[in-house]
Scaffold this motif. Structure first.
Motif, mmCIF file in Angstrom:
data_model
loop_
_atom_site.group_PDB
_atom_site.id
_atom_site.type_symbol
_atom_site.label_atom_id
_atom_site.label_comp_id
_atom_site.label_asym_id
_atom_site.label_seq_id
_atom_site.Cartn_x
_atom_site.Cartn_y
_atom_site.Cartn_z
ATOM 1 N N SER A 92 44.277 39.223 37.032
ATOM 2 C CA SER A 92 43.139 38.466 36.512
ATOM 3 C C SER A 92 41.949 39.381 36.272
ATOM 4 N N THR A 93 41.569 40.167 37.298
ATOM 5 C CA THR A 93 40.535 41.190 37.101
ATOM 6 C C THR A 93 41.047 42.501 37.671
ATOM 7 N N ILE A 94 40.589 43.592 37.119
ATOM 8 C CA ILE A 94 41.019 44.899 37.604
ATOM 9 C C ILE A 94 40.517 45.129 39.020
ATOM 10 N N LYS A 95 39.315 44.642 39.294
ATOM 11 C CA LYS A 95 38.762 44.813 40.639
ATOM 12 C C LYS A 95 39.636 44.104 41.672
ATOM 13 N N ASP A 96 40.092 42.884 41.346
ATOM 14 C CA ASP A 96 40.990 42.158 42.255
ATOM 15 C C ASP A 96 42.314 42.896 42.417
ATOM 16 N N LEU A 97 42.822 43.436 41.315
ATOM 17 C CA LEU A 97 44.073 44.190 41.375
ATOM 18 C C LEU A 97 43.948 45.379 42.320
ATOM 19 N N VAL A 98 42.884 46.136 42.163
ATOM 20 C CA VAL A 98 42.674 47.314 42.997
ATOM 21 C C VAL A 98 42.548 46.917 44.466
ATOM 22 N N ASN A 99 41.891 45.789 44.734
ATOM 23 C CA ASN A 99 41.793 45.292 46.106
ATOM 24 C C ASN A 99 43.166 44.916 46.659
ATOM 25 N N LEU A 100 43.977 44.248 45.837
ATOM 26 C CA LEU A 100 45.311 43.849 46.270
ATOM 27 C C LEU A 100 46.204 45.055 46.541
ATOM 28 N N LEU A 101 45.938 46.154 45.843
ATOM 29 C CA LEU A 101 46.696 47.384 46.070
ATOM 30 C C LEU A 101 46.256 48.095 47.345
ATOM 31 N N GLY A 102 45.171 47.620 47.949
ATOM 32 C CA GLY A 102 44.705 48.188 49.214
ATOM 33 C C GLY A 102 43.793 49.376 49.058
ATOM 34 N N PHE A 103 43.204 49.550 47.866
ATOM 35 C CA PHE A 103 42.285 50.661 47.650
ATOM 36 C C PHE A 103 40.892 50.294 48.156
ATOM 37 N N ASN A 104 40.209 51.264 48.683
ATOM 38 C CA ASN A 104 38.844 51.065 49.159
ATOM 39 C C ASN A 104 37.884 51.958 48.387
ATOM 40 N N ASN A 105 36.587 51.806 48.657
ATOM 41 C CA ASN A 105 35.537 52.630 48.025
ATOM 42 C C ASN A 105 35.666 52.629 46.505
#
Length: 369
Positions: free
Chosen positions: A281-294
């Motif tokens: 849905s959003t790239i920011k959500d995707l990156v969060n779901l992948l477990g990336f921080n900062n």
């Protein structure tokens, strides 16, 4: 260190009936490739589910001569050889029942670095290109290595964006190291190595890029990472097979949705519809779901999140509330809960995923976001 076990492993894997699964059976029975080479033909009855025909080619001197040439080729060209039964292949890949018995590698792979597989069509559109650029921009402060297949289109863009954003990238080849396919990507392959990435293949040096090798290659792309992202693909595209392998290995799969009229979004939409992938849905959500921080996100996203409350339809609201009240509810249980058939529920769940209200998991389970 290259020992005679590598020599016998290469020879054994060359036998006509010995694929990766049978190779693994031989190792479990005899303890090593060398012992399997010496004893399997006479003692095949020890091996579960393996008959005389399967072991008939073991002991063929032609395979020993081939193995000798292969070792010389690898030494001359700085190619590392990794054996699965020595615990030398990537740990996540090793978990797969059909993992390759042997891997050939140029360059280095940091075993501790998280890996993300990103795949898609050779006929990438500006929509897919923009997504890839935004993904790497948003995740540029995170440490990970990308994985793709060195094909034209999406794969090429993934490798290039990785290099541009100083991320090591792994290209999984569908042929041996005597070849480089497509030839247009030769300079890119050299750049991957120069920038701390790696080229990886299960195929010996003489194997050409035959059509059937590409599907076989895709299981390594899926198996080496905890998550696979499908950017754009048509119905029945090669990336659909990568997603299928990832699902079989119980890995996370994400797909970029698009217009139903866009040919190279139809495969992604189908994966989402059939619960084989989570909609991005959003790239920011995707990156969060992948477990990336900062994270380092742009002000304007490709799929921007809006704080405005979303007005759900009556049917959407009924299903959303049921999922919210029953976290990780299965499709069958949800159908029973609201007394609606599952085939009518699935399209509405897809709508909720695209709205960012629901996330699906393997086994057709859902949670509200």
């Amino acid at each position: 260190m290259i020992t005679e076990e590598y020599f016998y492993a290469i020879a054994l894997r060359e036998c006509s009936q010995i694929g990766d699964i049978n190779f693994n059976k031989l190792i479990k029975t005899f303890g090593s490739a060398k012992e399997a080479w010496a004893h399997a033909k006479k003692q095949y009855k020890k091996i579960d589910g393996m008959g005389l025909k399967t072991v008939s080619d073991i002991g063929n001197d032609d395979h020993l001569r081939f193995a000798e040439k292969e070792l010389e080729f690898c030494e001359k060209n700085n190619i590392q050889i990794s054996l699965r039964h020595y615990g030398e292949i990537p740990s996540l890949l090793n978990e797969c029942t059909d993992a390759p018995a042997i891997l050939y590698q140029k360059g280095n792979i940091d075993a501790n670095l998280p890996k993300i597989s990103i795949v898609g069509t050779r006929n990438m559109t500006s929509y897919g290109k923009q997504f890839i650029e935004e993904f790497f921009e948003t995740s540029k402060s995170s440490k990970y290595a990308s994985v793709s297949g060195l094909a034209l289109g999406v794969d090429k863009e993934v490798h290039e964006q990785s290099i541009r954003n100083q991320k090591p990238t792994i290209a999984v080849l569908a042929h041996g190291f005597e070849f480089l396919y497509p030839a247009k990507n030769r300079k890119l392959s050299e750049k991957i190595l120069q920038e701390g990435g790696a080229l990886l293949t299960e195929f010996n040096s003489t194997r050409k890029p035959d059509r059937e090798n590409f599907i076989q290659r895709n299981r390594i792309v899926a198996g080496i990472s905890p998550s696979t992202i499908v950017v754009e693909t048509a119905f029945g595209g090669g990336s659909v097979s990568t997603a299928a392998f990832a699902n079989d290995y119980n890995r996370d799969v994400f797909a970029l949705p698009g217009k139903i009229s866009d040919v190279y979004s139809q495969g992604c939409n189908q994966l989402i519809f059939h619960n084989k992938a989570t909609a991005i849905s959003t790239i920011k959500d995707l990156v969060n779901l992948l477990g990336f921080n900062n994270l380092s996100g742009k002000i304007e996203e490709l799929f921007p999140y809006s704080e405005t409350s979303i007005q759900l339809t009556e049917n959407q609201n009924i299903i959303f509330q049921s999922i919210k009240d029953n976290p990780q509810i299965s499709l069958d249980d949800l159908a029973q809960e609201i007394n609606v058939s599952s085939h009518k529920i699935l399209p509405i769940i897809l709508e909720l995923e695209l709205l960012g209200k629901v996330k699906s998991f393997s086994g057709r389970q859902f949670i509200a976001i």
